[in-house]
Motif scaffolding. Structure first.
Motif, PDB file in Angstrom:
ATOM      1  N   GLN A 186       0.828  -1.208   0.000  1.00 45.38           N
ATOM      2  CA  GLN A 186       0.000   0.000   0.000  1.00 45.38           C
ATOM      3  C   GLN A 186       0.865   1.261   0.000  1.00 45.38           C
ATOM      4  OE1 GLN A 186      -3.618  -0.344   2.607  1.00 45.38           O
ATOM      5  NE2 GLN A 186      -2.570  -2.193   3.304  1.00 45.38           N
ATOM      6  N   VAL A 187       2.052   1.168   0.583  1.00 46.89           N
ATOM      7  CA  VAL A 187       2.983   2.290   0.524  1.00 46.89           C
ATOM      8  C   VAL A 187       3.395   2.527  -0.924  1.00 46.89           C
ATOM      9  CG1 VAL A 187       5.236   3.153   1.274  1.00 46.89           C
ATOM     10  CG2 VAL A 187       3.842   1.801   2.849  1.00 46.89           C
ATOM     11  N   MET A 188       3.672   1.444  -1.638  1.00 45.89           N
ATOM     12  CA  MET A 188       4.031   1.542  -3.049  1.00 45.89           C
ATOM     13  C   MET A 188       2.892   2.173  -3.849  1.00 45.89           C
ATOM     14  SD  MET A 188       5.541  -1.520  -5.429  1.00 45.89           S
ATOM     15  CE  MET A 188       4.013  -2.443  -5.426  1.00 45.89           C
ATOM     16  N   ALA A 189       1.662   1.777  -3.542  1.00 48.90           N
ATOM     17  CA  ALA A 189       0.507   2.337  -4.239  1.00 48.90           C
ATOM     18  C   ALA A 189       0.341   3.820  -3.921  1.00 48.90           C
ATOM     19  CB  ALA A 189      -0.755   1.561  -3.854  1.00 48.90           C
ATOM     20  N   TYR A 190       0.647   4.212  -2.689  1.00 50.77           N
ATOM     21  CA  TYR A 190       0.519   5.612  -2.277  1.00 50.77           C
ATOM     22  C   TYR A 190       1.391   6.511  -3.147  1.00 50.77           C
ATOM     23  CZ  TYR A 190       0.860   9.760   0.720  1.00 50.77           C
ATOM     24  OH  TYR A 190       0.843  11.031   1.205  1.00 50.77           O
ATOM     25  N   PHE A 191       2.578   6.017  -3.500  1.00 47.92           N
ATOM     26  CA  PHE A 191       3.486   6.785  -4.356  1.00 47.92           C
ATOM     27  C   PHE A 191       3.285   6.487  -5.840  1.00 47.92           C
ATOM     28  CE2 PHE A 191       5.782   6.962  -0.289  1.00 47.92           C
ATOM     29  CZ  PHE A 191       6.018   8.320  -0.214  1.00 47.92           C
ATOM     30  N   LYS A 192       2.203   5.744  -6.150  1.00 50.24           N
ATOM     31  CA  LYS A 192       1.837   5.429  -7.543  1.00 50.24           C
ATOM     32  C   LYS A 192       2.978   4.723  -8.278  1.00 50.24           C
ATOM     33  CE  LYS A 192      -1.545   9.183  -8.000  1.00 50.24           C
ATOM     34  NZ  LYS A 192      -1.590   9.516  -6.576  1.00 50.24           N
ATOM     35  N   LEU A 193       3.560   3.765  -7.615  1.00 53.54           N
ATOM     36  CA  LEU A 193       4.653   2.990  -8.200  1.00 53.54           C
ATOM     37  C   LEU A 193       4.194   1.565  -8.520  1.00 53.54           C
ATOM     38  CD1 LEU A 193       7.601   4.091  -5.901  1.00 53.54           C
ATOM     39  CD2 LEU A 193       7.533   4.383  -8.390  1.00 53.54           C
ATOM     40  N   LYS A 194       4.735   1.015  -9.591  1.00 54.01           N
ATOM     41  CA  LYS A 194       4.498  -0.375  -9.955  1.00 54.01           C
ATOM     42  C   LYS A 194       5.760  -1.177  -9.662  1.00 54.01           C
ATOM     43  CE  LYS A 194       1.424   1.025 -13.737  1.00 54.01           C
ATOM     44  NZ  LYS A 194       1.206   0.977 -15.213  1.00 54.01           N
ATOM     45  N   LYS A 195       5.596  -2.482  -9.490  1.00 56.71           N
ATOM     46  CA  LYS A 195       6.751  -3.327  -9.189  1.00 56.71           C
ATOM     47  C   LYS A 195       7.799  -3.261 -10.298  1.00 56.71           C
ATOM     48  CE  LYS A 195       4.771  -6.668  -5.975  1.00 56.71           C
ATOM     49  NZ  LYS A 195       4.577  -8.103  -5.656  1.00 56.71           N
ATOM     50  N   SER A 196       7.332  -3.031 -11.528  1.00 54.04           N
ATOM     51  CA  SER A 196       8.257  -2.956 -12.661  1.00 54.04           C
ATOM     52  C   SER A 196       9.155  -1.725 -12.582  1.00 54.04           C
ATOM     53  CB  SER A 196       7.485  -2.947 -13.978  1.00 54.04           C
ATOM     54  OG  SER A 196       6.613  -1.821 -14.030  1.00 54.04           O
ATOM     55  N   GLN A 197       8.790  -0.746 -11.744  1.00 57.13           N
ATOM     56  CA  GLN A 197       9.574   0.490 -11.612  1.00 57.13           C
ATOM     57  C   GLN A 197      10.589   0.421 -10.465  1.00 57.13           C
ATOM     58  OE1 GLN A 197       5.824   2.931 -11.398  1.00 57.13           O
ATOM     59  NE2 GLN A 197       6.961   4.261 -12.786  1.00 57.13           N
ATOM     60  N   LEU A 198      10.589  -0.675  -9.749  1.00 55.03           N
ATOM     61  CA  LEU A 198      11.466  -0.798  -8.585  1.00 55.03           C
ATOM     62  C   LEU A 198      12.832  -1.359  -8.973  1.00 55.03           C
ATOM     63  CD1 LEU A 198       8.909  -2.231  -5.999  1.00 55.03           C
ATOM     64  CD2 LEU A 198       9.455   0.163  -6.528  1.00 55.03           C
ATOM     65  N   PRO A 199      13.860  -0.992  -8.188  1.00 60.05           N
ATOM     66  CA  PRO A 199      13.815  -0.168  -6.977  1.00 60.05           C
ATOM     67  C   PRO A 199      13.548   1.297  -7.319  1.00 60.05           C
ATOM     68  CG  PRO A 199      16.080  -0.583  -7.564  1.00 60.05           C
ATOM     69  CD  PRO A 199      15.246  -1.401  -8.509  1.00 60.05           C
ATOM     70  N   ALA A 200      13.021   2.009  -6.342  1.00 60.01           N
ATOM     71  CA  ALA A 200      12.724   3.428  -6.541  1.00 60.01           C
ATOM     72  C   ALA A 200      12.932   4.187  -5.239  1.00 60.01           C
ATOM     73  CB  ALA A 200      11.281   3.603  -7.028  1.00 60.01           C
ATOM     74  N   LEU A 201      13.225   5.477  -5.395  1.00 56.16           N
ATOM     75  CA  LEU A 201      13.312   6.376  -4.255  1.00 56.16           C
ATOM     76  C   LEU A 201      12.040   7.209  -4.198  1.00 56.16           C
ATOM     77  CD1 LEU A 201      16.970   7.728  -4.643  1.00 56.16           C
ATOM     78  CD2 LEU A 201      16.182   6.000  -3.005  1.00 56.16           C
ATOM     79  N   ALA A 202      11.538   7.420  -2.998  1.00 56.21           N
ATOM     80  CA  ALA A 202      10.401   8.318  -2.794  1.00 56.21           C
ATOM     81  C   ALA A 202      10.749   9.231  -1.629  1.00 56.21           C
ATOM     82  CB  ALA A 202       9.137   7.522  -2.498  1.00 56.21           C
ATOM     83  N   ILE A 203      10.691  10.525  -1.859  1.00 57.14           N
ATOM     84  CA  ILE A 203      11.027  11.481  -0.817  1.00 57.14           C
ATOM     85  C   ILE A 203       9.776  12.242  -0.418  1.00 57.14           C
ATOM     86  CG2 ILE A 203      11.682  13.412  -2.326  1.00 57.14           C
ATOM     87  CD1 ILE A 203      14.170  13.736  -0.389  1.00 57.14           C
ATOM     88  N   PHE A 204       9.685  12.582   0.865  1.00 55.91           N
ATOM     89  CA  PHE A 204       8.421  13.043   1.436  1.00 55.91           C
ATOM     90  C   PHE A 204       8.694  14.124   2.467  1.00 55.91           C
ATOM     91  CE2 PHE A 204       4.769  12.635   4.296  1.00 55.91           C
ATOM     92  CZ  PHE A 204       3.713  12.340   3.447  1.00 55.91           C
ATOM     93  N   TYR A 205       8.003  15.261   2.325  1.00 51.79           N
ATOM     94  CA  TYR A 205       8.126  16.377   3.273  1.00 51.79           C
ATOM     95  C   TYR A 205       6.881  16.371   4.141  1.00 51.79           C
ATOM     96  CZ  TYR A 205       8.775  21.218   4.922  1.00 51.79           C
ATOM     97  OH  TYR A 205       8.940  22.347   5.692  1.00 51.79           O
TER      98      TYR A 205
END
Length: 280
Positions: A215-234
């Motif tokens: 669900q964290v991955m979905a929150y950042f609108k990421l798919k498994k095919s895009q991983l690994p990925a960085l997500a930064i959050f303020y």
């Protein structure tokens, strides 16, 4: 009762969306013995506590680890100390000390019945009042597990509590598959980058093999095919950015963080300028 300590910058970190998402998939109390930071040892025998005689001893003890725990107890052989010894056996990778020096207690601003966790990642601390008949080793262990943020903290239902209350307002997530053969090298580089932003950005590892993290991955609108990925959050306004990684390097992480820091700084300067103009 848990109290926030006085060490470090005392900003308020709110991570509400991800925190709620994660708790939907698990309970901190229910998982406290199973998970925590990036690597945890198994439950062991009761450990001896490091006796800290003076302020210099405590400061050296704290500075020597990413996370350190000190029991400020009036009676080093009392019931609370006995429970802390048992808790230390459950968490052998966290150094645990004890001090009954009045000068030490006064210096750190605590009572003689306080368990304090000091952490390097955000230069902060957490206090637990152990002056209670209901206090035991299990509760002490849970307190440590929930609050032991490290330079790289693995995100799960237990550590989500510490992340929620971190004094750092910018969080960087590495969303990845820990089962990947490339994971050890990625973690080595991620940790190297974390050291460059110590006390500025909280570095977090999100393993997609943990079901709640999907669900964290979905929150950042990421798919498994895009991983690994960085997500930064303020955390104050939930501004975020995402970077799928086809190549993982310290330099790419560093550039991504610096760009975001500059964006936040510019936004804050514009807000201050606007507020000033409104006052005139």
């Amino acid at each position: 009762m848990v109290r926030r300590g006085q060490a470090g910058t005392m900003g308020t970190s709110i991570f509400p969306c991800l925190f709620v998402i994660l708790l939907a998939g698990g309970s901190p109390a229910g998982c406290a013995e199973d998970s925590g930071s990036a690597s945890h040892g198994a439950e062991g025998d009761a450990e001896k506590l490091v006796l800290l005689n003076d302020i210099a001893d405590v400061e050296a003890f704290i500075s020597g680890a990413e996370v350190a725990v000190v029991g400020f107890f009036q009676e080093p052989q009392g019931a609370a100390a006995a429970q802390l010894r048992l808790a230390a056996g459950h968490i052998p990778e966290v150094p645990v000390g004890i001090s009954s020096s009045p000068a030490v207690l006064e210096h750190f601003g605590v009572s003689a019945s306080t368990l304090t966790l000091f952490r390097r990642a955000d230069n902060d601390r957490r206090d637990l009042d152990v002056d209670s008949e209901n206090m035991n080793a299990e509760k002490m262990s849970r307190f440590i597990r929930m609050n032991e943020l490290r330079l790289v903290t693995e995100y799960n239902p237990v550590t989500a509590v510490g992340v929620l209350h971190s004094s750092l307002e910018i969080h960087l997530l590495l969303i990845t598959d820990k089962k990947s053969p490339e994971h050890p090298e990625r973690m080595h580089r991620y940790r190297a980058a974390a050291e460059l932003f110590e006390k500025k950005i909280l570095f977090i590892l999100v393993d997609i093999n943990l079901k709640s993290n999907e669900q964290v991955m979905a929150y950042f609108k990421l798919k498994k095919s895009q991983l690994p990925a960085l997500a930064i959050f303020y955390t104050p306004d939930e501004e975020r950015d995402v970077l799928p990684l086809d190549e993982f390097s310290v330099e790419r992480v560093q550039d991504f963080c610096n760009t975001f820091l500059q964006r936040i700084q510019k936004k804050e300067e514009e807000q201050e300028k606007k507020a000033l103009n409104e006052e005139l």
